[in-house]
Design a protein around this motif. Structure first.
Motif, mmCIF file in Angstrom:
data_model
loop_
_atom_site.group_PDB
_atom_site.id
_atom_site.type_symbol
_atom_site.label_atom_id
_atom_site.label_comp_id
_atom_site.label_asym_id
_atom_site.label_seq_id
_atom_site.Cartn_x
_atom_site.Cartn_y
_atom_site.Cartn_z
ATOM 1 N N HIS A 197 0.681 -1.546 -0.587
ATOM 2 C CA HIS A 197 0.364 -0.220 0.730
ATOM 3 C C HIS A 197 0.989 1.666 -0.487
ATOM 4 C CE1 HIS A 197 -3.270 2.565 1.143
ATOM 5 N NE2 HIS A 197 -2.336 3.365 1.689
ATOM 6 N N LEU A 198 1.985 1.052 0.322
ATOM 7 C CA LEU A 198 2.396 2.580 0.799
ATOM 8 C C LEU A 198 3.650 2.632 -0.069
ATOM 9 C CD1 LEU A 198 3.497 2.496 4.516
ATOM 10 C CD2 LEU A 198 1.191 3.923 3.515
ATOM 11 N N LEU A 199 4.296 1.749 -0.466
ATOM 12 C CA LEU A 199 5.040 1.187 -1.975
ATOM 13 C C LEU A 199 4.091 2.189 -3.038
ATOM 14 C CD1 LEU A 199 6.681 -1.526 -2.014
ATOM 15 C CD2 LEU A 199 7.836 0.283 -1.314
ATOM 16 N N ILE A 200 2.831 1.970 -3.160
ATOM 17 C CA ILE A 200 2.119 2.603 -4.162
ATOM 18 C C ILE A 200 1.733 3.786 -4.159
ATOM 19 C CG2 ILE A 200 -0.179 2.116 -5.459
ATOM 20 C CD1 ILE A 200 -0.508 -0.520 -4.615
ATOM 21 N N GLN A 201 1.853 4.306 -2.566
ATOM 22 C CA GLN A 201 1.029 5.611 -2.250
ATOM 23 C C GLN A 201 2.651 6.575 -2.715
ATOM 24 O OE1 GLN A 201 -0.989 7.384 0.701
ATOM 25 N NE2 GLN A 201 -2.562 6.446 -1.131
ATOM 26 N N ALA A 202 3.989 5.973 -2.720
ATOM 27 C CA ALA A 202 5.006 6.437 -3.007
ATOM 28 C C ALA A 202 5.886 6.934 -4.630
ATOM 29 C CB ALA A 202 5.887 5.781 -2.260
ATOM 30 N N GLN A 203 5.017 6.048 -4.669
ATOM 31 C CA GLN A 203 4.712 6.097 -6.403
ATOM 32 C C GLN A 203 4.694 7.588 -6.815
ATOM 33 O OE1 GLN A 203 4.305 2.641 -8.149
ATOM 34 N NE2 GLN A 203 5.622 3.590 -9.672
ATOM 35 N N LEU A 204 3.258 7.169 -6.557
ATOM 36 C CA LEU A 204 2.155 8.374 -7.220
ATOM 37 C C LEU A 204 2.562 9.856 -6.844
ATOM 38 C CD1 LEU A 204 -1.565 6.245 -6.291
ATOM 39 C CD2 LEU A 204 -0.530 6.925 -8.299
ATOM 40 N N ALA A 205 3.448 9.285 -5.009
ATOM 41 C CA ALA A 205 3.567 10.839 -4.936
ATOM 42 C C ALA A 205 4.858 11.484 -5.130
ATOM 43 C CB ALA A 205 3.472 11.068 -3.640
ATOM 44 N N GLY A 206 5.469 10.977 -6.062
ATOM 45 C CA GLY A 206 6.865 10.773 -6.463
ATOM 46 C C GLY A 206 7.770 10.873 -5.004
ATOM 47 N N LEU A 207 7.312 9.726 -4.271
ATOM 48 C CA LEU A 207 8.659 10.455 -3.017
ATOM 49 C C LEU A 207 9.954 8.776 -2.874
ATOM 50 C CD1 LEU A 207 5.386 10.808 -0.304
ATOM 51 C CD2 LEU A 207 7.487 12.759 -2.034
ATOM 52 N N PRO A 208 9.957 8.701 -2.239
ATOM 53 C CA PRO A 208 11.332 7.748 -1.993
ATOM 54 C C PRO A 208 10.705 6.236 -1.796
ATOM 55 C CG PRO A 208 12.289 9.548 -0.529
ATOM 56 C CD PRO A 208 11.229 9.749 -1.459
ATOM 57 N N ALA A 209 11.547 5.375 -2.200
ATOM 58 C CA ALA A 209 10.358 3.617 -1.647
ATOM 59 C C ALA A 209 11.004 3.490 -0.746
ATOM 60 C CB ALA A 209 10.607 2.859 -2.831
ATOM 61 N N ALA A 210 12.352 4.310 -0.261
ATOM 62 C CA ALA A 210 12.741 3.829 1.516
ATOM 63 C C ALA A 210 12.506 4.467 2.568
ATOM 64 C CB ALA A 210 14.427 4.232 1.355
ATOM 65 N N ARG A 211 11.026 5.343 2.333
ATOM 66 C CA ARG A 211 10.575 5.643 2.704
ATOM 67 C C ARG A 211 9.269 5.136 4.109
ATOM 68 N NH1 ARG A 211 10.913 9.395 6.916
ATOM 69 N NH2 ARG A 211 8.936 9.980 6.353
ATOM 70 N N VAL A 212 9.691 4.352 2.711
ATOM 71 C CA VAL A 212 8.181 2.808 2.958
ATOM 72 C C VAL A 212 8.491 2.354 4.346
ATOM 73 C CG1 VAL A 212 6.701 1.174 2.951
ATOM 74 C CG2 VAL A 212 7.108 2.716 0.380
ATOM 75 N N ASP A 213 9.387 1.805 4.673
ATOM 76 C CA ASP A 213 10.669 0.811 5.421
ATOM 77 C C ASP A 213 10.188 2.105 7.629
ATOM 78 O OD1 ASP A 213 9.781 -1.947 5.010
ATOM 79 O OD2 ASP A 213 11.921 -1.748 3.921
ATOM 80 N N THR A 214 11.212 3.252 6.492
ATOM 81 C CA THR A 214 11.340 4.194 7.577
ATOM 82 C C THR A 214 9.826 3.882 8.445
ATOM 83 O OG1 THR A 214 12.719 5.184 7.021
ATOM 84 C CG2 THR A 214 12.220 6.225 8.033
ATOM 85 N N VAL A 215 8.959 4.498 8.040
ATOM 86 C CA VAL A 215 7.486 5.026 8.357
ATOM 87 C C VAL A 215 7.112 4.220 8.846
ATOM 88 C CG1 VAL A 215 6.980 7.675 7.135
ATOM 89 C CG2 VAL A 215 6.397 5.321 6.082
ATOM 90 N N LEU A 216 6.532 2.866 8.414
ATOM 91 C CA LEU A 216 6.348 1.479 8.959
ATOM 92 C C LEU A 216 6.324 1.778 10.526
ATOM 93 C CD1 LEU A 216 6.442 -0.836 6.231
ATOM 94 C CD2 LEU A 216 4.305 -0.148 7.696
ATOM 95 N N ASP A 217 8.479 1.581 10.675
ATOM 96 C CA ASP A 217 9.117 1.778 11.608
ATOM 97 C C ASP A 217 7.933 2.726 12.629
ATOM 98 O OD1 ASP A 217 10.364 -0.931 10.893
ATOM 99 O OD2 ASP A 217 12.194 -0.154 10.747
#
Length: 223
Positions: free
Chosen positions: A79-99
């Motif tokens: 879910h967050l990877l899709i959100q990041a891609q749509l918003a032009g955000l780095p995929a690395a943020r996904v695991d950061t915010v999950l933690d």
């Protein structure tokens, strides 16, 4: 029917509690800030601009209005990877915010198996995805148990300590009193108070007592 009328206030760094009874106009106001509702007059701005004019909105403001809209068959990470891609955000943020929201160990689980509190944490992760300076959160503690509420309080204070501006709408006044720096109280779409929490408690009132007094005054005057 008028949702809000001549409502004007500003918030800055720190945590601001946005309070009011049901139907007071809180959610409408937050939706106007996020460009989801167009005001019939006046302006609602974030960082001095309407949301629609922000060049990179997810990097400026993150929002949690309701913890829904998740595909039950996707994992939290997907879910967050899709959100990041749509918003032009780095995929690395996904695991950061999950933690950051305590979902790292459950990131591979399908969201359909999440509890309400876990979905709420996922909504917070989505709001934090762009590392925004402004957070707009509507009932972020919904579904959290007491330990989760204590965790949320600590998270919000930590984020505020980084210089972020956080607006929290909540009905849990005892929790708000432990978390916020400032309070904005509305009722019937009208501003009843905007200022530091200390100004309310300085008169010897608890936040709950001040809230009930301020909202009852308007209800009484309308009779």
């Amino acid at each position: 029917m008028t949702a809000v009328q001549d409502l004007s206030f500003a918030v800055g760094p720190g945590v601001t509690g946005f309070l009011g009874p049901n139907g007071a106009g809180k959610t409408t106001t937050l939706r106007m800030l996020l460009g989801l509702v167009r005001p019939t007059s006046g302006t609602a701005t974030v960082d001095g601009r309407p949301y629609a004019e922000l060049a990179h909105p997810r990097r400026v403001v993150g929002a949690l209005l309701e913890a829904s809209g998740f595909h039950p068959g996707r994992t939290a990470r997907q879910h967050l990877l899709i959100q990041a891609q749509l918003a032009g955000l780095p995929a690395a943020r996904v695991d950061t915010v999950l933690d950051e929201v305590g979902l790292g160990a459950d990131a591979g689980r399908r969201v359909g198996g999440y509890s309400l509190g876990m979905r709420q944490r996922l909504g917070l992760a989505s709001a934090l995805l762009g590392d925004p300076a402004v957070l707009i959160l509507d009932e972020p503690g919904n579904g959290l148990d007491p330990a989760g509420m204590a965790w949320l309080r600590s998270l919000l204070r930590d984020l505020a300590g980084q210089g972020r501006t956080i607006v929290v709408s909540s009905h849990v006044l005892a929790e708000v009193a432990q978390t916020v720096d400032r309070v904005v109280i509305v009722n019937g779409g009208v501003l009843r108070f905007a200022g530091p929490l200390a100004e309310l408690s300085g008169a010897g009132d608890s936040l709950e007592a001040a809230f009930l007094r301020l909202t009852a005054e308007l209800e009484g005057s309308a009779r």
